[in-house]
Structure formats: C-alpha cells, structure tokens
Design a protein around this motif. Structure first.
Motif, PDB file in Angstrom:
ATOM      1  N   ALA A   1      32.332  43.470  45.674  1.00  0.00           N
ATOM      2  CA  ALA A   1      32.826  43.277  47.182  1.00  0.00           C
ATOM      3  C   ALA A   1      32.249  41.981  47.781  1.00  0.00           C
ATOM      4  O   ALA A   1      33.175  41.116  48.350  1.00  0.00           O
ATOM      5  CB  ALA A   1      32.205  44.312  48.199  1.00  0.00           C
ATOM      6  N   ALA A   2      30.900  41.566  47.080  1.00  0.00           N
ATOM      7  CA  ALA A   2      30.601  40.110  47.531  1.00  0.00           C
ATOM      8  C   ALA A   2      31.731  39.007  46.959  1.00  0.00           C
ATOM      9  O   ALA A   2      31.678  38.103  47.617  1.00  0.00           O
ATOM     10  CB  ALA A   2      29.469  39.992  46.901  1.00  0.00           C
ATOM     11  N   GLY A   3      32.162  39.221  45.927  1.00  0.00           N
ATOM     12  CA  GLY A   3      33.113  38.238  45.095  1.00  0.00           C
ATOM     13  C   GLY A   3      34.426  38.093  45.908  1.00  0.00           C
ATOM     14  O   GLY A   3      34.792  37.128  46.252  1.00  0.00           O
TER      15      GLY A   3
ATOM     16  N   ALA B   1      33.433  33.165  42.989  1.00  0.00           N
ATOM     17  CA  ALA B   1      33.987  34.319  43.278  1.00  0.00           C
ATOM     18  C   ALA B   1      34.704  35.288  42.354  1.00  0.00           C
ATOM     19  O   ALA B   1      34.421  36.451  42.087  1.00  0.00           O
ATOM     20  CB  ALA B   1      35.327  34.091  44.348  1.00  0.00           C
ATOM     21  N   LEU B   2      35.126  34.423  41.109  1.00  0.00           N
ATOM     22  CA  LEU B   2      35.647  34.846  39.975  1.00  0.00           C
ATOM     23  C   LEU B   2      34.683  35.746  39.168  1.00  0.00           C
ATOM     24  O   LEU B   2      34.678  36.512  38.594  1.00  0.00           O
ATOM     25  CB  LEU B   2      36.487  34.092  39.184  1.00  0.00           C
TER      26      LEU B   2
ATOM     27  N   ILE C   1      31.244  36.435  39.992  1.00  0.00           N
ATOM     28  CA  ILE C   1      30.602  37.645  40.579  1.00  0.00           C
ATOM     29  C   ILE C   1      31.577  38.981  40.706  1.00  0.00           C
ATOM     30  O   ILE C   1      31.301  39.981  40.511  1.00  0.00           O
ATOM     31  CB  ILE C   1      30.394  37.173  42.280  1.00  0.00           C
ATOM     32  N   SER C   2      33.220  38.584  41.019  1.00  0.00           N
ATOM     33  CA  SER C   2      33.971  39.769  40.705  1.00  0.00           C
ATOM     34  C   SER C   2      34.111  40.531  39.466  1.00  0.00           C
ATOM     35  O   SER C   2      34.061  41.723  39.286  1.00  0.00           O
ATOM     36  CB  SER C   2      35.362  39.346  41.326  1.00  0.00           C
ATOM     37  N   GLY C   3      33.806  39.548  38.299  1.00  0.00           N
ATOM     38  CA  GLY C   3      33.998  40.155  36.768  1.00  0.00           C
ATOM     39  C   GLY C   3      32.868  40.751  36.573  1.00  0.00           C
ATOM     40  O   GLY C   3      32.881  41.808  35.966  1.00  0.00           O
ATOM     41  N   VAL C   4      31.691  40.313  37.014  1.00  0.00           N
ATOM     42  CA  VAL C   4      30.243  41.069  36.666  1.00  0.00           C
ATOM     43  C   VAL C   4      30.293  42.278  37.262  1.00  0.00           C
ATOM     44  O   VAL C   4      29.986  43.374  36.681  1.00  0.00           O
ATOM     45  CB  VAL C   4      29.224  40.244  37.184  1.00  0.00           C
TER      46      VAL C   4
ATOM     47  N   ALA D   1      43.726  39.958  54.252  1.00  0.00           N
ATOM     48  CA  ALA D   1      43.970  41.099  53.095  1.00  0.00           C
ATOM     49  C   ALA D   1      42.577  40.993  52.307  1.00  0.00           C
ATOM     50  O   ALA D   1      42.216  42.163  51.919  1.00  0.00           O
ATOM     51  CB  ALA D   1      45.164  40.646  52.350  1.00  0.00           C
ATOM     52  N   LEU D   2      42.108  39.933  51.753  1.00  0.00           N
ATOM     53  CA  LEU D   2      41.127  39.814  51.041  1.00  0.00           C
ATOM     54  C   LEU D   2      39.709  40.427  51.539  1.00  0.00           C
ATOM     55  O   LEU D   2      39.023  41.193  51.097  1.00  0.00           O
ATOM     56  CB  LEU D   2      40.986  38.472  50.566  1.00  0.00           C
TER      57      LEU D   2
END
Length: 480
Positions: free
Chosen positions: A345-347, A367-368, A370-373, A440-441
């Motif tokens: 969510a943070a990413g 962002a990429l 953080i989202s990946g982890v 949307a994001l």
C-alpha cells in the motif's frame, strides 16, 4: 538400504516432483493473468478494439478463472485431483494455442475465456496435490517456493509479454504455454499420486449464481465509462449481479453441499485472509494494468524497456517469497502478510504522489522496490494461512475459494480502476493520462491498506487440521 530409508527417499522424491509440476503449472496459469498488459498497444494496433475490448482481453481470463475455480476444485475432489488436473492442463494448453492463432479481438477474447476455464480446473488442484505430497513439517517452505513461482509469474507477466511482443510477436505470449503444457502432461500422469476429497455432489446451482453475479458486476463496471453509470445496461448488470451474489451467499448458508460453505467464514482466520486476498489483488492488478500502459504510452518506453523497469517490483518475489515462507513457519503468517500488505500500500501511495508526465525512473524506483518487497512478503505466507485455516478434508474448498477471490479481486481491480481512470483522464495526452492514473493509484493503495487491516483481524493462532466436533476449525496457539 533399510525399508524406512527407502520410504523416506521415495517420499522426498514424490514431494520434489509434486513441487516442480505444481509450480510450473501454477506459473502458467498465473502468468496469463497479466501477460497481455504490455502487449495491449500491439494487440490494439494489430486486431483493433477500444479500451473496453482491451479490458476484456484480461478480464475474460480472470473472470472465468475466478467463477469456476471452486467448481474446478470440487470436480477434483469428486473425480480425482490428478485426473482433473490433467484435464485442466489439456484445456489450458489447447486454448493457449487458439489465442495465439486469433485473427480478431473477439476470437482472442473467446480463447482467453476458455483459457480461464482450463486454469480454473488446474490451479486449485496444484495446491491440494502439493499439500498431499509434502510432509506437514516441510509445507511452509514448499508453499514458499510455490508462492514465489506464482508471485513471480503474476508480476513478471508485463516483462515476459513485453519482451516477446517487441522481439518476436504478441502471439508468442500464448505460444509459450504450449511446450510447457505438453511437457507437463506426461510428467503429471507418471509422478503425481491420485487423491480424492469428500466426494460431495457437485454444486451446479452455486456455480451458476456465482458466475452470473460476478459477470454482471464486472460487465457493468467495464461498460459504465462508455455507456454512463445511469445506462439501463450498466444498472441491470450491477443490480442483477448483486442480487445473484446475494442469492449465492444465501445458497451457501442453507444448501446441503454448497461449493463454498458460508460457515467457513465463521473462522476469523479464513475470513480475514480471504478478504485480504481479494483486496490485495484488486489494488495490485488494477495498478499493473495501468502502469504498464503509462510506461509505454506516456514515458515512451518500448514493451521490453517497460518490463525491465518494473523488475524491482516484479522480480522481487523470487528473492524474498521463500524467505517469507520460512518466516511464516517460525513466527506465523499473520505478521508477515500484514507487513507485506502495508508495504505494498505504501508503494502504491508513493507512486501516486510522484507520478507525472515527465517523471524520471529514479523517482519511480522507491515505489517499485517498496511494492516488490511488500508483494513478496504476502504471497507464500498467505497460502499457508489459507490451508491451515481449515480442516484437512476442506483444503480443496479453501484453495479454490481463495484463488477465486484473488481472481475476482483482479477482475474488479481492472474494472474499477479503469473506470476511475476514464472518469478523470484518458489517452489523448500525457497529462490527461496522468490525471486519470493518479486517483486510480490512490484507490489501489487504499484497497491494499484495508487488506492489511483485514489481516490483523486474524487471531494470533493457527488452526489445527485434526477432526473436531464443531463445524469450525479447532485452533491451537502458535509457537512463540
């Protein structure tokens, strides 16, 4: 060699083969969720089609996949899991070839729908076949590897699709499945053991209600930006879909052998992880669908360049998901999954803050990562939580329902976030695209954050698989 050692060796060999076969099959099914995203501009140029047609090249697969998953699991329980796994794999492989040879957007959408039928039969049985082959003490790591492969497939779809589209042809994103399927069929026949579930009667009524309800809602969401939210067709789809889903819930409460017994949701563990899964996939699928187009249409990357630049997000599961599976064995799945969801969510929120028509890749990179982890921490422990939240003979239902809700989340995510995008922006200019993708994001980030909160509702305990008198799973405390 003693008889006991021979048995242990045979067990290990069977478990390894089961892990390989089910992981590759799961990779094929999961890959096709989003493999077309970076190929969409090329497909539109080659076959034509408007935005809603492009949505259906993804949603036709995810929707049939979602609504038939539980029915596929029930078929396997009744007629043999290995037998139905082979049937699903055959259908999926044949439909992949049909999609590769599609000459128009309509025929591609139809082939994608048939692909979803094959995946719906095959996918839930991968987890039950793996569970049956792996000793209980080793399942966390096995689920970790299975989850890593599946998570990588879901998220690396844009890279694989983009590379094949740019350097060969978009048709090869579907041809890729054919040799894999043909190789797996004899291996599965020879190396997997047959097993059955309860053998309860098939729930045709429940399948019709769920299928009709979900189709109505997704159809209404897809058509709303085109026809308007007050259009009779849109309103009919939304209200009829909601009514059919309400009837499905009632059916699950009162029917003798429903495909999804609503009593399972009395367990906070089962209800929490399934709510989290639906919302996680809603936010993730919708975001990847739009971001892959943003990188090509706005930033000017080629399909391969777009896929490569998403690797800090999409490639992370292969590195972290096995570790997440190990951690779930040590400290329990609840804290690992919750941490992953809040990071995801943070990413997405970070991406919403930084997205711009001229944003640099350096600005996107945090962002990429953080989202990946976050995504990596979710996949494997979530599977463990699902399978441990019910009794042994209900694991087929649990696997089918969780995978179904994930796919429902994906279909809803693409439909909802595309509707938000269309309401605020469009494809006519870079800035207009940014104006649409930003809200949307934010919605995607909010959905995944709520998923993290749902995970925290799971009790800090793990249900046992022993038979109990009550209809619910009997819980035991997790070890410290």
């Amino acid at each position: 060699m003693s008889e006991a050692k021979q048995q242990n060796t045979a067990t290990r060999g069977g478990a390894v083969w089961a892990l390989v076969i089910t992981s590759v099959a799961g990779f094929m099914a999961a890959l096709d969720n989003l493999v077309v995203t970076t190929a969409l501009p090329s497909i539109r140029e080659d076959l034509g089609g408007a935005l809603d047609d492009l949505e259906w090249t993804v949603s036709a697969y995810t929707l049939t996949f979602a609504v038939l998953l539980m029915f596929g699991a029930a078929l396997g329980d009744r007629f043999g899991r290995r037998r139905l796994f082979l049937v699903g794999l055959t259908v999926f492989t044949g439909a992949s070839a049909a999609a590769a040879m599609a000459s128009g957007i309509e025929s591609l959408i139809a082939a994608r729908a048939v692909q979803g039928v094959g995946a719906a039969i095959m996918m839930p049985l991968t987890l039950t076949l793996l569970t049956a082959a792996v000793p209980a003490a080793k399942r966390g790591m096995a689920y970790g590897i299975w989850g890593a492969v599946n998570g990588l497939a879901v998220a690396s779809g844009p890279l694989i699709g983009g590379s094949l589209t740019e350097h060969v042809s978009w048709h090869w994103i579907f041809w890729l499945n054919v040799p894999l399927g043909l190789a797996l069929l004899p291996l599965a026949r020879l190396r997997l053991k047959e097993s059955h579930g309860s053998g309860a009667p098939l729930d045709v009524v429940g399948t019709v209600l769920a299928s009709g309800g979900l189709f109505g809602i997704v159809y209404g969401l897809v058509r709303a930006p085109i026809d308007g939210w007050t259009s009779p067709v849109v309103l009919l789809g939304l209200f009829a879909g909601a009514a059919l889903l309400a009837a499905f819930v009632r059916h699950g409460i009162h029917a003798e052998n429903p495909m999804l017994p609503m009593r399972l949701f009395r367990s906070r563990a089962f209800a929490g992880i399934n709510a989290a899964s639906l919302l996680m996939f809603l936010g993730m699928f919708g975001s990847i669908f739009l971001l892959s187009q943003f990188m090509q249409g706005v930033l000017g990357y080629s399909p391969t360049e777009a896929g490569l630049r998403m690797l800090p997000w999409t490639g992370m599961p292969m590195l972290i998901a096995p570790v997440a599976g190990y951690l779930s064995d040590r400290i329990g799945g609840r804290p690992v999954v919750a941490a992953g969801l809040f990071l995801q969510a943070a990413g997405l929120a970070y991406y919403a803050l930084t997205v711009a028509a001229d944003v640099s890749y350096t600005a996107q990179l945090p962002a990429l990562v953080i989202s990946g982890v976050g995504m990596s921490l979710y996949f494997a422990p979530a599977s463990n939580l699902v399978m441990s939240s019910v009794r042994t003979h209900e694991q087929g239902i649990a696997s089918g329902s969780n995978n179904a809700l994930r796919e429902v989340g994906g279909a809803l995510g693409i439909a909802i976030m595309s509707s938000i995008f269309s309401a605020s922006g469009g494809y006519d200019s870079a800035q207009h695209f940014v104006d649409g993708i930003r809200p949307a994001l934010w919605v995607g980030a909010a959905a995944v954050a709520v998923a993290g909160a749902a995970t925290l509702c799971i009790p800090r305990r793990r249900p046992t698989t022993d038979v109990v008198q009550d209809a619910r799973p009997a819980p035991v405390l997790e070890s410290a």
